[in-house]
Every structure is written in structure tokens, then in C-alpha cells.
Design a protein around this motif. Structure first.
Motif, mmCIF file in Angstrom:
data_model
loop_
_atom_site.group_PDB
_atom_site.id
_atom_site.type_symbol
_atom_site.label_atom_id
_atom_site.label_comp_id
_atom_site.label_asym_id
_atom_site.label_seq_id
_atom_site.Cartn_x
_atom_site.Cartn_y
_atom_site.Cartn_z
ATOM 1 N N LEU A 1 12.570 -1.095 5.390
ATOM 2 C CA LEU A 1 11.650 -1.449 6.476
ATOM 3 C C LEU A 1 10.918 -2.781 6.245
ATOM 4 C CD1 LEU A 1 10.444 -0.463 9.207
ATOM 5 C CD2 LEU A 1 8.569 0.498 7.867
ATOM 6 N N PRO A 2 10.365 -3.006 5.029
ATOM 7 C CA PRO A 2 9.675 -4.286 4.828
ATOM 8 C C PRO A 2 10.573 -5.493 5.106
ATOM 9 C CG PRO A 2 9.237 -2.802 2.998
ATOM 10 C CD PRO A 2 10.271 -2.130 3.847
ATOM 11 N N PHE B 1 0.080 5.628 0.675
ATOM 12 C CA PHE B 1 -0.955 6.554 1.129
ATOM 13 C C PHE B 1 -0.671 7.975 0.630
ATOM 14 C CE2 PHE B 1 -0.047 3.225 4.153
ATOM 15 C CZ PHE B 1 -1.274 2.667 4.404
ATOM 16 N N GLU C 1 17.155 3.246 4.529
ATOM 17 C CA GLU C 1 16.673 2.496 5.696
ATOM 18 C C GLU C 1 15.154 2.443 5.712
ATOM 19 O OE1 GLU C 1 19.965 3.356 9.112
ATOM 20 O OE2 GLU C 1 18.810 5.054 8.387
ATOM 21 N N VAL D 1 4.359 8.659 4.990
ATOM 22 C CA VAL D 1 4.514 7.802 6.163
ATOM 23 C C VAL D 1 5.931 7.230 6.253
ATOM 24 C CG1 VAL D 1 3.301 6.171 7.635
ATOM 25 C CG2 VAL D 1 2.172 7.028 5.614
ATOM 26 N N ARG E 1 9.799 1.995 -1.289
ATOM 27 C CA ARG E 1 9.516 1.055 -0.200
ATOM 28 C C ARG E 1 8.437 0.055 -0.629
ATOM 29 N NH1 ARG E 1 7.388 4.099 4.743
ATOM 30 N NH2 ARG E 1 5.611 4.269 3.339
ATOM 31 N N LYS F 1 -0.080 10.453 2.521
ATOM 32 C CA LYS F 1 1.136 10.843 3.232
ATOM 33 C C LYS F 1 2.195 9.790 2.969
ATOM 34 C CE LYS F 1 -1.101 12.971 7.189
ATOM 35 N NZ LYS F 1 -1.621 12.432 8.447
ATOM 36 N N PHE G 1 17.694 12.150 5.135
ATOM 37 C CA PHE G 1 16.589 11.892 6.050
ATOM 38 C C PHE G 1 15.319 12.534 5.494
ATOM 39 C CE2 PHE G 1 20.255 11.159 8.672
ATOM 40 C CZ PHE G 1 19.858 10.124 9.509
ATOM 41 N N ARG H 1 13.217 14.584 6.549
ATOM 42 C CA ARG H 1 13.075 16.026 6.736
ATOM 43 C C ARG H 1 13.929 16.824 5.764
ATOM 44 N NH1 ARG H 1 13.154 19.273 11.142
ATOM 45 N NH2 ARG H 1 15.363 18.833 11.259
ATOM 46 N N LEU I 1 9.647 7.036 8.273
ATOM 47 C CA LEU I 1 10.151 7.141 9.640
ATOM 48 C C LEU I 1 11.259 8.195 9.648
ATOM 49 C CD1 LEU I 1 10.226 3.316 10.437
ATOM 50 C CD2 LEU I 1 8.356 4.960 10.715
ATOM 51 N N ASP I 2 11.005 9.283 10.369
ATOM 52 C CA ASP I 2 11.881 10.460 10.327
ATOM 53 C C ASP I 2 13.309 10.170 10.746
ATOM 54 O OD1 ASP I 2 10.007 12.175 9.417
ATOM 55 O OD2 ASP I 2 9.377 12.868 11.404
ATOM 56 N N TRP I 3 13.490 9.135 11.553
ATOM 57 C CA TRP I 3 14.812 8.856 12.113
ATOM 58 C C TRP I 3 15.620 7.923 11.224
ATOM 59 C CZ3 TRP I 3 10.060 8.045 14.065
ATOM 60 C CH2 TRP I 3 9.574 6.726 14.041
ATOM 61 N N ARG I 4 15.066 7.610 10.048
ATOM 62 C CA ARG I 4 15.785 6.718 9.145
ATOM 63 C C ARG I 4 16.092 7.405 7.828
ATOM 64 N NH1 ARG I 4 14.314 0.847 9.363
ATOM 65 N NH2 ARG I 4 13.744 0.438 11.516
ATOM 66 N N THR I 5 17.224 7.071 7.244
ATOM 67 C CA THR I 5 17.559 7.585 5.927
ATOM 68 C C THR I 5 16.649 6.937 4.891
ATOM 69 O OG1 THR I 5 19.170 5.837 5.624
ATOM 70 C CG2 THR I 5 19.970 7.897 6.567
ATOM 71 N N MET J 1 0.827 -1.217 0.000
ATOM 72 C CA MET J 1 0.000 0.000 0.000
ATOM 73 C C MET J 1 0.850 1.252 0.000
ATOM 74 S SD MET J 1 -3.208 -0.467 2.508
ATOM 75 C CE MET J 1 -4.203 0.697 1.592
#
Ligand SMILES: Nc1ncnc2c1ncn2[C@@H]1O[C@H](COP(=O)(O)OP(=O)(O)OP(=O)(O)O)[C@@H](O)[C@H]1O
Ligand SMILES: [Mg+2]
Lengths: 291, 257
Positions: free
Chosen positions: B99-100, B82, B95, B86, B147, B84, B131, B133, B88-92, B80
Motif C-alpha cells: 500500500l505505501p 496502531f 498487497e 488496519v 507494511r 488495530k 486475506f 480475514r 484492507l480486507d480486500w487485499r492479500t 505508524m
């Protein structure tokens, strides 16, 4: 090379905050400080204010020298208070975060907890000081207990707020990837909540000293609280002020340390730390992939 | 050779609480490799239908089969995306793309290589270690797309994936998406509010109407592939736009907005 450039740029930015050069700003602050001290000193010497109640700056400086160097008695008391405050803070934070996590993970528990939390919130925590001294005795435990109680609330509330701040889409992403509850908790909920949680911890550390001091005021054999109480009781105001300044200074140092830790842990909120982290990870992963 | 149907819904329904009927009597079949646009006004149940297919929520009636098996929960062949990103702000970026694999415990050098390649594919060369941000909204969605590719899912459910982006970026990303999912393997369902976008991208447009949420029409889009932006001014294209409008207008007449 480029690092040097960055350093000089940030220096310029820092100086810009002060309007003019850094040296000029330091000079200005120093002059203002000494003028105030001089007026204070003079008010005292001319009999305008009562030196018995408001000691002269020179007397305070002499007392600082005395309690730190010639008598050297302050170190022991500082250590006692520091220990009480930190142990209490640690216990308060662990309980606060623990309860918050349980409350977020279980709706039933949250409903159960709610009225008690409202009561705790409405009670000035310091007011439990005399009761704690009665319960836990005149030694260290009552101070630790009050420090813990004073510290408990901010980490508790902030952890709940932080954990509840995870967005629905993030949960859906994790679920669609087949994540376990444990993975959702550690890889999503905790890091998301970390900035808010850390803010709570900073508040807790800040209030821990106060909790320990109040318990010491009530009754203690050692610690900054009892030391200052003794000084004021014998109207040794310069030493009382010297003690007060010490506490302020250590509070400040502790707060700075917490800020530094905070920034390091929350590297993704700081532009320069992100840049450093990027470089590190790039080297590692490029190496692994042979790129 | 008969088309292989990857998703089949019949009399599919979803009700929230006592009286919100988000999806009612949805009947559809989706062949493997096709691109379906799901278009309709806000609140007509598009996201709900997508969540049903993804296994994130349970249906309240009817049948829903993915690869001839009843949907009972999230599956690894469905991914999926979305509105947004979505991330994770703390990952490059890389990274985040990994995630999967991390969740499935399949992270190794090979997975990292694939993540790297996916980032190149979505046009994020030189941003592998940034990152979130540090990235623009469009780039963040590119990471999310990488992803999604990393999951290896061949059924992609996209809920207004570029809806929050400006029009230029959206058009570019739409084209890149088409390039990535073209071919006989990847089946895509793409939710949008935008009728032109829906037609431009799709082999088939499902038009949904609200209260209760129904699939009011399924329109085959018989335009040549690969699509290009000039087609949007042809009479055939406008014909399709008109068809969709008519379906929506017919259902919306006299309804409170
Ligand atoms: N979890 C839920 N609980 C209760 N009602 C819901 C829930 N999710 C959706 N609904 C309702 O179902 C209906 C359809 O919602 P849905 O999100 O599927 O619409 P949508 O077509 O995706 O809208 P939008 O274009 O605004 O995203 C709406 O009336 C909505 O309020
Ligand atoms: Mg939606």
C-alpha cells in the motif's frame, strides 16, 4: 483432485441441510406441492371456491402456455416492463449514490440535504405515481421516473452508511502515508462501503419492478401492469395469475443474478472465492518475482 | 561523537476545544536509534503525543522538531502502527504491504521483492497471499508491521501495537520487534499501558500522567541488550518498575479516577 474432494464435501453439507438425501428432499417437496395443487383444484371443481375469482391450477398452466406459446403476447409486455424497471433503477441508483457521495464528502451539503431526505422518506414513493404520469406522460418516461424514485432511497442510505463506516484509524493510516483525497476515496472509502452499497443496490433492483408496475396500472399502452389490469378487468383470472407468476419468476431470477454478482464483487467475504483469488494472485506475483 | 537528535519537543502542548488539555509542557529529546517507551494510564495523552509527532494533528503550543525541522504534516520518514492492524480486507497480505508504494506511485518489481522480504522477516512465510480475514489477530499485526517496514520510515511510532493480543503472542511479537528495530538507524516510540513491557523494551521510558497530560519522568533503562525474558525477574528490573510506579502514584494520589 483436491477440487473434486471439495465438491463432494460441499454436496454432503448441502444434503445435510435437508435431513436425509437430496433426492428424498426433492421428492418430499414435490409431493407436498402437488397435494396443495390437488386440494386447490378440487375445491374449485366441487364448487367450494369460485373459479371465476380463484382460477384452477390447471387453467393457470393452460394460460401460461397460451400467453407464452400459442398467443406469445407476454414477451413484448415483459420486455417493456423490464426495460422501464431497469432504466429507472439505473437512474435511481446513480442519483442515490451520487447524492450520498456528495453528502459524505461535504458536511455543508449533508446539512442542506437532510430535511429534504426526511420529507422524501416520510412520503410513500408510490403515491407520486399519478403525479408522475401527469408530468411525464403515458409512455415510458413516467414508468422510468417512478421506478427511479422507488429505487433511489436504498442505495442512497446504504452508500452514506457504508462511507461513514470507514474507521478513523484507516484514515490516519492513509494520511500518514501521504495519500491524496482521491486515493483515500477510491482505495479506502469505496471498497469499505461496497458491501453495504451492494446490499442497497439489491434492494433497489427488487423494488424497481414494483415501481414500473404501479405506474403502468395507472396508465400505459404496454407492459405487464397494463396486461394484468386488462386480464382482471375482463375477469380472465387464469391469465392474470399467469402474468403474476411471470413477474415473481423474473423478480426471483433478477435477485439471484444480483446475488451472484454481489458475491463475485465482494470476493473477500466468501471463503471459496478468497481461496481462488489467492491462488491467482500467487501465480501472478510469484511469476513476476521469479520465485 | 555527539548523539544525533531526531526528535525534539520543548514546551509542546495540545489542547482540544476549550478545556481538554491532552498534552502540556512536554520537553524531551530523542536520539537516533533509541527505543522509547511511553507509559501511562488511559487518557493521559500518549496517543495525542504520538499523533503530534507523526504530523497527523497540529500542536497548540511550543516547539516540535523532527530532524531539526518543524513538523507541519505527515512525513515519509515517519511510519505508524496502531492497536488495530488496519488492513484492507480486500487485499492479500502482500498487497497490503505494498500500500505505501501504491500511494506514493513507487510500485514496481523491486517494491514487490521488498514486500516479499518484509513478510518473510515478520514470520509470514506461506501467508503472503492470504486475506486478512484468513489470518489471526497476531498475524494481522505482523502484516501491519511489514507494511510499516515497507514505508522505509526510520522513525516508528507504535501505539499499543500488540495491546489487543493475548500475552503469549504479545511477548513473542515484542521480541521480534526488538530484533527488527535494533541497531543505530531505527528510532522507535512505543506506547503501552504495561509497565513491565515498557521497561523490557526500552532504552528510555517516558512516564506520562493525566489531567493535564505531562511527561512526569524520563527514566534511562540501563539493562544489557539484547534483552531476554529472564531479566524481568532481576532486582534491577524490579527497581525500574518501582520507580515508574512511584512516579505514577505520586501524581495519581488524590486524583479522581
Ligand atoms: N480528537 C479529540 N478531540 C477531543 N478530545 C480528544 C481528542 N483526542 C483525544 N482527546 C482527549 O485527550 C485526552 C488524551 O487522549 P489520548 O487518546 O491521547 O490518551 P491515551 O493516553 O492515548 O489513552 P489510551 O491509553 O486510552 O489510548 C483524553 O482526555 C481524550 O479524551
Ligand atoms: Mg491511546
Amino acid at each position: 483432485m483436491s477440487n473434486d474432494q471439495e465438491a463432494s464435501v460441499s454436496n454432503i453439507e448441502l444434503a445435510a441441510d435437508y435431513k436425509g438425501t437430496l433426492g428424498g428432499a426433492v421428492l418430499r417437496h414435490t409431493i407436498i406441492f402437488f397435494v396443495i395443487m390437488f386440494i386447490w383444484e378440487m375445491a374449485n371443481r366441487t364448487g367450494f371456491s369460485n373459479p371465476l375469482l380463484l382460477p384452477r391450477p390447471t387453467d393457470i398452466v393452460a394460460s401460461i402456455w397460451k400467453i407464452y406459446v400459442t398467443q406469445g403476447n407476454v414477451w413484448y409486455h415483459l420486455w417493456v416492463t423490464f426495460k422501464e424497471a431497469m432504466v429507472g433503477c439505473f437512474i435511481g441508483c446513480v442519483i442515490g449514490i451520487g447524492l450520498a457521495v456528495a453528502a459524505v464528502l461535504s458536511d455543508t451539503f449533508r446539512q442542506f440535504l437532510k430535511p429534504y431526505i426526511i420529507i422524501v422518506e416520510a412520503t410513500p414513493r408510490i403515491a407520486l405515481g399519478p403525479i408522475f404520469v401527469t408530468w411525464f406522460g403515458f409512455g415510458m418516461s413516467s414508468k422510468v421516473a417512478l421506478a427511479a424514485l422507488v429505487c433511489f432511497f436504498a442505495p442512497f442510505v446504504n452508500t452514506i452508511t457504508g462511507l461513514l463506516g470507514v474507521e478513523e484509524e484507516s484514515y490516519e493510516l492513509f494520511r500518514s502515508l501521504g495519500a491524496t483525497r482521491r486515493q483515500v476515496f477510491w482505495k479506502l472509502m469505496i471498497p469499505t462501503a461496497l458491501p453495504t452499497m451492494n446490499a442497497g443496490l439489491k434492494l433497489a433492483v427488487g423494488s424497481a419492478f414494483g415501481g414500473a408496475l404501479v405506474a403502468e396500472f395507472i396508465s400505459a399502452q404496454a407492459g405487464m401492469g397494463i396486461l394484468m389490469a386488462r386480464y382482471t378487468m375482463s375477469l380472465n383470472m387464469p391469465s392474470a395469475f399467469a402474468g403474476l407468476l411471470s413477474i415473481t419468476l423474473y423478480g426471483f431470477i433478477l435477485f439471484r443474478i444480483m446475488e451472484i454478482i454481489d458475491k463475485r464483487v465482494l470476493y473477500w467475504l466468501s471463503d471459496d472465492l478468497m481461496a481462488k483469488k489467492s491462488v491467482k494472485k500467487e501465480t501472478k506475483i510469484r511469476g513476476e518475482l521469479g520465485l | 561523537m555527539a548523539e544525533e537528535l531526531v526528535i525534539q519537543g520543548s514546551a509542546l502542548g495540545k489542547q482540544f476545544g476549550e478545556n481538554v488539555i491532552a498534552v502540556e509542557d512536554a520537553n524531551f529529546t530523542i536520539p537516533r536509534g533509541s527505543f522509547i517507551s511511553l507509559v501511562g494510564p488511559s487518557g493521559c495523552g500518549k496517543s495525542t503525543l504520538l499523533r503530534l509527532i507523526s504530523g497527523l494533528i497540529e500542536k497548540s503550543g511550543g516547539d516540535l522538531l523532527v530532524r531539526n525541522a518543524e513538523v507541519v504534516g505527515p512525513r515519509s520518514d515517519i511510519g505508524m502502527m496502531f492497536q488495530k492492524a488496519v488492513l484492507l480486507d480486500w487485499r492479500t497480505s502482500i498487497e497490503n504491504v505494498l500500500l505505501p508504494d501504491e500511494i506514493r506511485g513507487t510500485i514496481d518489481t523491486d517494491a514487490k521483492k521488498r514486500a516479499w522480504d518484509h513478510l518473510q522477516l515478520v514470520g509470514l512465510k506461506d501467508f503472503e497471499f492470504s486475506f486478512p480475514r484468513q489470518l489471526s489477530g497476531g498475524m494481522q499485526q505482523r502484516v501491519a508491521l511489514a507494511r510499516l517496514l515497507q514505508t522505509g520510515a526510520d522513525i516508528m511510532l507504535l501505539d499499543e501495537p500488540f495491546g489487543a493480543l493475548d500475552e503469549f503472542t504479545r511477548e513473542r511479537l515484542n521480541d521480534e520487534l526488538l530484533r527488527i528495530v535494533e541497531g543505530p538507524d531505527i528510532t522507535t516510540i512505543f506506547v503501552t499501558h504495561n509497565i513491565q513491557e515498557a521497561i523490557y523494551l526500552a532504552d528510555q521510558v517516558f512516564v506520562m500522567t493525566p489531567r493535564p497530560g505531562r511527561i512526569a519522568a524520563q527514566i534511562e533503562i540501563d539493562l544489557p541488550t539484547p534483552r531476554n525474558i529472564d531479566m524481568t525477574t532481576t532486582p534491577e528490573f524490579n527497581n525500574y518498575v518501582q520507580q515508574v510506579r512511584d512516579v505514577l502514584a505520586g501524581h495519581l494520589d488524590g486524583q479522581p479516577l
